[in-house]
Design a protein around this motif. Structure first.
Motif, PDB file in Angstrom:
ATOM      1  N   VAL A  29       0.832  -1.200   0.000  1.00 47.82           N
ATOM      2  CA  VAL A  29       0.000   0.000   0.000  1.00 47.82           C
ATOM      3  C   VAL A  29       0.873   1.259   0.000  1.00 47.82           C
ATOM      4  N   PRO A  30       0.646   2.197  -0.908  1.00 52.25           N
ATOM      5  CA  PRO A  30       1.372   3.470  -0.850  1.00 52.25           C
ATOM      6  C   PRO A  30       0.847   4.325   0.300  1.00 52.25           C
ATOM      7  N   ILE A  31       1.750   4.943   1.044  1.00 50.73           N
ATOM      8  CA  ILE A  31       1.346   5.830   2.130  1.00 50.73           C
ATOM      9  C   ILE A  31       2.177   7.105   2.073  1.00 50.73           C
ATOM     10  N   ALA A  32       1.669   8.144   2.734  1.00 50.35           N
ATOM     11  CA  ALA A  32       2.398   9.407   2.874  1.00 50.35           C
ATOM     12  C   ALA A  32       2.454   9.756   4.354  1.00 50.35           C
ATOM     13  N   LEU A  33       3.618  10.195   4.810  1.00 53.25           N
ATOM     14  CA  LEU A  33       3.804  10.612   6.196  1.00 53.25           C
ATOM     15  C   LEU A  33       4.212  12.075   6.222  1.00 53.25           C
ATOM     16  N   THR A  34       3.557  12.871   7.075  1.00 53.60           N
ATOM     17  CA  THR A  34       3.931  14.270   7.256  1.00 53.60           C
ATOM     18  C   THR A  34       4.463  14.458   8.666  1.00 53.60           C
ATOM     19  N   LEU A  35       5.687  14.955   8.752  1.00 57.77           N
ATOM     20  CA  LEU A  35       6.350  15.175  10.036  1.00 57.77           C
ATOM     21  C   LEU A  35       7.291  16.362   9.895  1.00 57.77           C
ATOM     22  N   ASP A  36       7.261  17.266  10.877  1.00 60.73           N
ATOM     23  CA  ASP A  36       8.083  18.481  10.829  1.00 60.73           C
ATOM     24  C   ASP A  36       7.814  19.276   9.555  1.00 60.73           C
ATOM     25  N   ASP A  37       6.543  19.314   9.161  1.00 58.12           N
ATOM     26  CA  ASP A  37       6.075  20.063   7.999  1.00 58.12           C
ATOM     27  C   ASP A  37       6.768  19.653   6.709  1.00 58.12           C
ATOM     28  N   ARG A  38       7.097  18.396   6.585  1.00 65.13           N
ATOM     29  CA  ARG A  38       7.542  17.869   5.299  1.00 65.13           C
ATOM     30  C   ARG A  38       6.881  16.513   5.101  1.00 65.13           C
ATOM     31  N   THR A  39       6.561  16.201   3.860  1.00 68.41           N
ATOM     32  CA  THR A  39       5.825  14.982   3.530  1.00 68.41           C
ATOM     33  C   THR A  39       6.686  14.057   2.692  1.00 68.41           C
ATOM     34  N   GLY A  40       6.706  12.801   3.067  1.00 76.63           N
ATOM     35  CA  GLY A  40       7.436  11.789   2.319  1.00 76.63           C
ATOM     36  C   GLY A  40       6.526  10.636   1.938  1.00 76.63           C
TER      37      GLY A  40
ATOM     38  N   ASP B  43      -4.030   7.270  -1.466  1.00 78.24           N
ATOM     39  CA  ASP B  43      -5.323   7.937  -1.389  1.00 78.24           C
ATOM     40  C   ASP B  43      -5.438   8.652  -0.044  1.00 78.24           C
ATOM     41  N   ASP B  44      -6.547   9.345   0.144  1.00 73.05           N
ATOM     42  CA  ASP B  44      -6.719  10.131   1.364  1.00 73.05           C
ATOM     43  C   ASP B  44      -6.648   9.283   2.623  1.00 73.05           C
ATOM     44  N   ASP B  45      -7.093   8.037   2.541  1.00 69.50           N
ATOM     45  CA  ASP B  45      -7.127   7.179   3.727  1.00 69.50           C
ATOM     46  C   ASP B  45      -5.741   6.712   4.152  1.00 69.50           C
ATOM     47  N   HIS B  46      -4.741   6.918   3.308  1.00 76.67           N
ATOM     48  CA  HIS B  46      -3.398   6.455   3.637  1.00 76.67           C
ATOM     49  C   HIS B  46      -2.392   7.600   3.639  1.00 76.67           C
TER      50      HIS B  46
ATOM     51  N   SER C 140      -3.514  14.595  -5.837  1.00 77.39           N
ATOM     52  CA  SER C 140      -3.712  15.216  -7.146  1.00 77.39           C
ATOM     53  C   SER C 140      -5.184  15.350  -7.464  1.00 77.39           C
ATOM     54  N   GLU C 141      -5.534  16.447  -8.113  1.00 84.34           N
ATOM     55  CA  GLU C 141      -6.924  16.690  -8.476  1.00 84.34           C
ATOM     56  C   GLU C 141      -7.157  16.480  -9.977  1.00 84.34           C
TER      57      GLU C 141
ATOM     58  N   THR D 217      -7.215   2.438  -8.134  1.00 86.11           N
ATOM     59  CA  THR D 217      -7.141   2.124  -6.719  1.00 86.11           C
ATOM     60  C   THR D 217      -5.745   2.406  -6.206  1.00 86.11           C
ATOM     61  N   SER D 218      -5.667   2.740  -4.932  1.00 87.71           N
ATOM     62  CA  SER D 218      -4.359   3.054  -4.374  1.00 87.71           C
ATOM     63  C   SER D 218      -3.711   1.847  -3.731  1.00 87.71           C
ATOM     64  N   THR D 219      -4.496   0.805  -3.480  1.00 88.24           N
ATOM     65  CA  THR D 219      -3.925  -0.378  -2.865  1.00 88.24           C
ATOM     66  C   THR D 219      -3.342  -1.272  -3.943  1.00 88.24           C
TER      67      THR D 219
END
Length: 449
Positions: free
Chosen positions: A7-18, A88-91, A221-222, A248-250
């Motif tokens: 599953v692709p995920i995004a993490l935001t920490l210290d105002d940066r996203t990876g 996706d938004d859920d991840h 992305s929109e 799908t994002s999964t």
């Protein structure tokens, strides 16, 4: 346990996203595994984060020096593009935003957001924890490199998040929410410090820290794909192809028939052009490929006498299409093109309907397995079920999906609010009806040699 997936995920920490990849728990050789895109064989286990999905996809195409290289579906992932590894938004997990969430009054979204964020935090800690274990010493067994994470996760208020908003309603619920906020104030900064020591903000040496976007810059992305209206003008002469579903994002194993995603993309233009689409159906008896189109908005499959023909490989399906046996697609205007083409019938992801996987997921959730499972798991399989039932005239399926029935209510919820969590009690109620539905669908499927 669900089939292996990434599953692709995004993490935001210290105002940066990876951006990175997470492999939810899967079973292999009798053992349970879980991993992130990273390395755990050094002194410090790390999770690689990338500044864009494109950078993540590029790394996946070129590198096998990481913990996911031996995952069962990694060969599929290695061929994917940026759109396929965009979460996706859920991840998307905003670790910076936890303070703001607990500062407000609880609502369903706040509770679900916190539950998801704490869940992924615990999973990251579990996978990155390289503290020595000693089964003979209970005190040593409790040692961990993530003491603050362990302390937070042990809070009873965190466990209440899994029960949903109802756990935070009323005087007792309000008090629990206040205690949860206090635990966050006390521990969350230390939790983030522990995690950050194991997050690689260089993309495994491929990126600089200033390339990582802020949370505001890293939204989903929109971009939208517009339908080609000109193709609709021929609807009177040829069957209409369904509108393309959102990707799908999964990243799953994509059904039980092994298919090269690059070949799928190359073949898709032909099948969309003729308006007859390859479809995969997975039931307990096996996985098979068939063809489907829509005539006057009604589904029609490759088959006869209300039976759907399934074939074990694209080549077997193609060989049948090249033959002269009569079936319900013979009279379709574009069928001669299908009978004459050398383009293999390869289904795109949104036309692969794994009914077995749904049963497995429902069983997991009913048994109380942790994880992020929502009603969206039902959306795509039910599309296939409805098409098959319509073509085969399966009144029993229609009855099982009628409004007011457990499956009917779940289907309506999936369409209205696919991100709604699938609770253990929901899954337990759906397991029996889903098995009945799959058995009924199977009566209309004929596996051809």
């Amino acid at each position: 346990m669900a089939r292996p997936s990434i599953v692709p995920i995004a993490l935001t920490l210290d105002d940066r996203t990876g951006y990175t990849l997470w492999a939810p728990p899967w079973e292999e050789d009798g053992e349970e595994w879980q991993a992130f895109l990273g390395n755990s064989d050094g002194e410090t286990a790390v999770v690689h984060l990338f500044p864009t999905p494109d950078a993540l996809a590029a790394f996946c195409r070129t590198s096998t020096d990481h913990d996911l290289a031996d995952h069962p579906v990694w060969p599929v992932v290695a061929g994917l593009g940026a759109a396929d590894v965009t979460p996706d938004d859920d991840h998307r997990y905003d670790l910076d935003g936890v303070y703001d969430v607990v500062a407000d009054n609880p609502d369903r979204w706040a509770v679900e957001d916190l539950a998801a964020t704490f869940d992924i935090t615990g999973r990251l800690a579990e996978c990155c924890d390289t503290a020595p274990e000693d089964d003979d010493d209970e005190d040593d067994a409790e040692d961990t490199a993530f003491e603050s994470v362990a302390e937070l996760m042990a809070k009873p208020e965190v466990a209440l998040l899994g029960l949903g908003l109802d756990a935070f309603v009323g005087r007792a619920g309000e008090d629990a929410w206040i205690r949860l906020g206090g635990a966050v104030d006390e521990l969350w900064e230390d939790v983030l410090e522990e995690l950050d020591e194991h997050l690689d903000w260089t993309g495994a040496g491929t990126a600089e820290i200033d390339e990582y976007p802020s949370a505001a810059e890293a939204g989903p992305s929109e971009e939208e794909t517009e339908d080609d209206d000109e193709d609709d003008e021929s609807a009177a002469e040829t069957p209409s192809a369904p509108a393309a579903a959102s990707p799908t994002s999964t990243i799953s194993s994509g059904g039980r028939v092994a298919i090269d995603p690059t070949a799928v993309a190359a073949a898709a233009g032909f099948w969309e052009g003729v308006g007859i689409l390859p479809v995969e159906v997975v039931v307990p008896e096996g996985a098979g490929l068939t063809l489907r189109c829509y005539v006057d908005d009604a589904s029609r499959f490759l088959g006869a006498d209300r039976e759907v023909y399934l074939f074990g490989t694209p080549a077997e399906l193609a060989a049948f299409a090249h033959g002269d046996e009569e079936h319900d697609l013979t009279e379709i205007a574009s069928w001669p093109e299908v009978a004459d083409t050398d383009t293999l019938p390869l289904p795109v992801d949104q036309d692969r309907y794994d009914l077995v996987e749904v049963a497995e997921v429902l069983a997991e959730v009913a048994d109380g397995a942790a994880g992020l499972v929502d009603h969206s798991v039902l959306v795509q399989p039910l599309e296939g079920v409805r098409d098959l039932a319509e073509y085969a005239g399966l009144a029993r399926v229609e009855a099982l999906l009628a409004p007011g029935t457990p499956l009917g209510q779940a289907a309506a919820r999936a369409e209205r609010d696919p991100g709604a969590a699938l609770r253990a009690e929901d899954a337990a109620t759906l397991t029996g009806p889903w098995d009945d539905l799959v058995r009924e669908i199977s009566t209309a499927l004929v596996f051809r040699d």
